[in-house]
Design a protein around this motif. Structure first.
Motif, PDB file in Angstrom:
ATOM      1  N   UNK A  15       0.847  -1.181   0.000  1.00 48.17           N
ATOM      2  CA  UNK A  15       0.000   0.000   0.000  1.00 48.17           C
ATOM      3  C   UNK A  15       0.888   1.238   0.000  1.00 48.17           C
ATOM      4  N   UNK A  16       0.273   2.415   0.078  1.00 48.94           N
ATOM      5  CA  UNK A  16       1.033   3.670   0.163  1.00 48.94           C
ATOM      6  C   UNK A  16       0.716   4.368   1.485  1.00 48.94           C
ATOM      7  N   UNK A  17       0.471   3.527   2.498  1.00 51.26           N
ATOM      8  CA  UNK A  17       0.351   3.977   3.888  1.00 51.26           C
ATOM      9  C   UNK A  17      -0.695   5.077   4.084  1.00 51.26           C
ATOM     10  N   UNK A  18      -1.875   4.840   3.511  1.00 46.26           N
ATOM     11  CA  UNK A  18      -2.988   5.742   3.739  1.00 46.26           C
ATOM     12  C   UNK A  18      -3.093   6.896   2.769  1.00 46.26           C
ATOM     13  N   UNK A  19      -2.164   7.004   1.837  1.00 44.21           N
ATOM     14  CA  UNK A  19      -2.105   8.156   0.954  1.00 44.21           C
ATOM     15  C   UNK A  19      -3.016   7.977  -0.269  1.00 44.21           C
ATOM     16  N   UNK A  33     -11.955  12.565  -6.376  1.00 45.06           N
ATOM     17  CA  UNK A  33     -11.342  12.741  -7.696  1.00 45.06           C
ATOM     18  C   UNK A  33     -10.701  11.432  -8.136  1.00 45.06           C
ATOM     19  N   UNK A  34     -10.694  11.186  -9.429  1.00 46.41           N
ATOM     20  CA  UNK A  34     -10.101   9.947  -9.948  1.00 46.41           C
ATOM     21  C   UNK A  34      -8.689   9.757  -9.418  1.00 46.41           C
ATOM     22  N   UNK A  35      -8.360   8.499  -9.115  1.00 46.44           N
ATOM     23  CA  UNK A  35      -6.996   8.251  -8.673  1.00 46.44           C
ATOM     24  C   UNK A  35      -6.851   6.900  -8.004  1.00 46.44           C
ATOM     25  N   UNK A  36      -5.714   6.740  -7.339  1.00 50.06           N
ATOM     26  CA  UNK A  36      -5.410   5.549  -6.546  1.00 50.06           C
ATOM     27  C   UNK A  36      -5.508   5.950  -5.080  1.00 50.06           C
ATOM     28  N   UNK A  37      -6.384   5.290  -4.326  1.00 55.00           N
ATOM     29  CA  UNK A  37      -6.682   5.696  -2.958  1.00 55.00           C
ATOM     30  C   UNK A  37      -6.449   4.552  -1.981  1.00 55.00           C
ATOM     31  N   UNK A  38      -5.871   4.877  -0.838  1.00 60.10           N
ATOM     32  CA  UNK A  38      -5.826   3.984   0.317  1.00 60.10           C
ATOM     33  C   UNK A  38      -6.903   4.415   1.302  1.00 60.10           C
ATOM     34  N   UNK A  39      -7.490   3.438   1.976  1.00 56.47           N
ATOM     35  CA  UNK A  39      -8.494   3.741   2.999  1.00 56.47           C
ATOM     36  C   UNK A  39      -8.605   2.552   3.947  1.00 56.47           C
ATOM     37  N   UNK A  40      -9.178   2.803   5.110  1.00 58.86           N
ATOM     38  CA  UNK A  40      -9.509   1.727   6.041  1.00 58.86           C
ATOM     39  C   UNK A  40     -10.753   2.135   6.813  1.00 58.86           C
ATOM     40  N   UNK A  41     -11.320   1.169   7.529  1.00 51.45           N
ATOM     41  CA  UNK A  41     -12.482   1.444   8.372  1.00 51.45           C
ATOM     42  C   UNK A  41     -12.034   1.475   9.826  1.00 51.45           C
ATOM     43  N   UNK A  42     -12.511   2.484  10.559  1.00 52.02           N
ATOM     44  CA  UNK A  42     -12.152   2.627  11.972  1.00 52.02           C
ATOM     45  C   UNK A  42     -13.425   2.787  12.795  1.00 52.02           C
ATOM     46  N   UNK A  43     -13.300   2.514  14.089  1.00 51.47           N
ATOM     47  CA  UNK A  43     -14.396   2.693  15.036  1.00 51.47           C
ATOM     48  C   UNK A  43     -14.109   3.930  15.881  1.00 51.47           C
ATOM     49  N   UNK A  44     -15.099   4.810  15.983  1.00 53.89           N
ATOM     50  CA  UNK A  44     -14.990   5.985  16.848  1.00 53.89           C
ATOM     51  C   UNK A  44     -15.740   5.687  18.137  1.00 53.89           C
ATOM     52  N   UNK A  45     -15.005   5.738  19.255  1.00 52.70           N
ATOM     53  CA  UNK A  45     -15.590   5.425  20.547  1.00 52.70           C
ATOM     54  C   UNK A  45     -16.432   6.589  21.067  1.00 52.70           C
ATOM     55  N   UNK A  46     -17.131   6.346  22.168  1.00 51.38           N
ATOM     56  CA  UNK A  46     -18.011   7.360  22.746  1.00 51.38           C
ATOM     57  C   UNK A  46     -17.244   8.598  23.190  1.00 51.38           C
ATOM     58  N   UNK A  47     -15.975   8.425  23.587  1.00 52.74           N
ATOM     59  CA  UNK A  47     -15.157   9.578  24.008  1.00 52.74           C
ATOM     60  C   UNK A  47     -14.427  10.223  22.833  1.00 52.74           C
ATOM     61  N   UNK A  48     -14.820   9.867  21.607  1.00 55.44           N
ATOM     62  CA  UNK A  48     -14.294  10.424  20.354  1.00 55.44           C
ATOM     63  C   UNK A  48     -12.878   9.948  20.026  1.00 55.44           C
ATOM     64  N   UNK A  49     -12.352   8.994  20.783  1.00 57.36           N
ATOM     65  CA  UNK A  49     -11.075   8.392  20.405  1.00 57.36           C
ATOM     66  C   UNK A  49     -11.302   7.426  19.244  1.00 57.36           C
ATOM     67  N   UNK A  50     -10.271   7.241  18.446  1.00 62.66           N
ATOM     68  CA  UNK A  50     -10.370   6.408  17.240  1.00 62.66           C
ATOM     69  C   UNK A  50      -9.667   5.079  17.483  1.00 62.66           C
ATOM     70  N   UNK A  51     -10.367   3.998  17.249  1.00 64.57           N
ATOM     71  CA  UNK A  51      -9.801   2.657  17.353  1.00 64.57           C
ATOM     72  C   UNK A  51      -9.534   2.161  15.932  1.00 64.57           C
TER      73      UNK A  51
END
Length: 416
Positions: free
Chosen positions: A282-286, A354-372
């Motif tokens: 991958x390109x590390x989220x880019x 926009x057209x291109x090559x994309x990295x992505x992932x799915x995350x969970x947002x907790x009740x205190x707004x922290x990201x898992x």
């Protein structure tokens, strides 16, 4: 007298609040594809050497050909405003109009593409290293969005080694960053007080480790060999898609449809936290803007509605799930939130990209707004991640925080 005293206290509180830590301002919906980079082709957190250039590009989809202006501010290590006046950190002037813009060509979605390069004729250069913020204003002097960047000097050599965590409870999930700083070119006085290290994983400041002090010194070397203090969760390789040809199904895309704009429907993704790790480059989220048969992708690449699908399991039921990546600077908001479709038993969302090559992932947002980040993708020590180490230094009596070195490491060859 009491009223005057109250007014004075209010003024003091406002003054103190205005000198707190500054955060990036996120753009409105009609501003898309903010590409902020140094001398690399893909967008990233720009960390550039003193004297090098930085480039900001973005699209305005409202079709108004609005005028935009830029301002530059200098900040301390902790992102509080520095005491330097503009003439001390800038050669030339800011608050100038962005003159380089073009309208889209042969696209269903009309947009204006703006490009700003610094240095330029008006802003001839930045004089000192440290933290900077580039702010974009409209013609009404309203702040539209802002982006952080850093400038460093090559005054030290920074060795970065990535190892597995020492704690047996996290040895399979975490990566530990060891740092060795050699300062042959300058004397670092009282490093426990004057030196601060910042470690950034995959150009994401949201998860960076701040204010790391050297564990000990050997001669002119600063040694950082912490365990939990310098450890990151490994995460997993990013998911990806490519739609450089909107008229045909490309990598990761199941089907296409043309309505008012093109719609691309991705294959259904599944939870990976309970599955074995598999290496997938991958390109590390880019992301990278690409379009087939285009001479200039900045104005010829079209915008496409991307449809995302995630298959739920019992663990993910009733979770706050979002799409995560550098396509929007790792921002979590209502536009990135997945909605549960009970009829098809899927989490769904659609983003205009926009057209291109994309990295992505799915995350969970907790009740205190922290990201898992690992709740859906998992955390694996084998994951390939990039790490940047920035070394800040403020000598005794100095007025601002310099960045005196940049080191980079990769977990591809992680060791015990």
């Amino acid at each position: 007298m009491p009223n005057k005293l109250i007014s004075l206290l209010c003024c003091l509180l406002i003054t103190v609040a205005s000198f707190g830590q500054v955060e990036e301002v996120h753009p409105p919906d009609y501003i898309k594809t903010i590409n902020f980079k140094g001398n690399t082709p893909e967008t990233q957190l720009p960390v550039i050497k003193l004297g090098e250039y930085v480039v900001l590009e973005f699209d305005a989809l409202n079709g108004n050909e609005d005028d935009y202006y830029y301002k530059i501010e200098h900040y301390n290590y902790d992102w509080t405003p520095s005491v330097l006046v503009k003439s001390e950190f800038m050669q030339g002037f800011d608050n100038q109009r962005i003159r380089n813009y073009e309208n889209s060509l042969n696209t269903y979605q009309i947009y204006s593409h703006y490009k700003l390069t610094i240095p330029n004729k008006q802003t001839r250069g930045l004089r000192v290293s440290g933290n900077y913020m580039l702010q974009i204003y409209n013609s009404y002097d309203e702040l539209v969005f802002s982006r952080k960047f850093m400038i460093y000097e090559e005054k030290t050599n920074i060795g970065v080694i990535i190892k597995r965590a020492r704690d047996v409870h996290s040895i399979n999930e975490m990566q530990r960053v060891e740092i060795v700083v050699s300062s042959n070119n300058m004397q670092l006085n009282n490093p426990l007080q004057t030196v601060k290290a910042l470690i950034v994983q995959n150009n994401n400041l949201n998860t960076a480790i701040h204010n790391l002090k050297p564990m000990y010194t050997i001669g002119n070397q600063l040694i950082y060999k912490y365990d939990s203090e310098s450890s990151f969760y490994g995460g997993n390789e990013y998911l990806f898609f490519e739609n450089k040809d909107v008229r045909a199904a490309n990598t990761g895309i199941q089907s296409i449809d043309l309505r008012d704009l093109y719609h691309n429907f991705l294959f259904v993704n599944t939870e990976r936290a309970t599955r074995p790790y598999t290496y997938n480059p991958d390109i590390n989220g880019n992301y990278l803007i690409t379009a087939i048969d285009a001479d200039d992708v900045s104005i010829e690449a079209d915008y496409v509605w991307m449809h995302f699908y995630l298959a739920p399991n019992e663990v993910l039921k009733d979770k706050d799930i979002h799409i995560y990546g550098n396509f929007n600077n790792y921002v979590i908001d209502e536009s990135t939130k997945m909605t549960y479709d009970e009829h098809n038993n899927l989490y769904t969302n659609e983003l205009l990209l926009k057209q291109g090559f994309y990295n992505y992932k799915y995350v969970v947002v907790n009740a205190d707004q922290t990201i898992d980040e690992g709740a859906i993708s998992g955390n694996f020590y084998q994951t390939e991640n990039n790490y940047k180490v920035l070394l800040y230094y403020r000598d005794l009596g100095a007025r601002y925080d310099r960045i005196i070195g940049l080191g980079e490491g990769n977990s591809m060859n992680i060791s015990n």
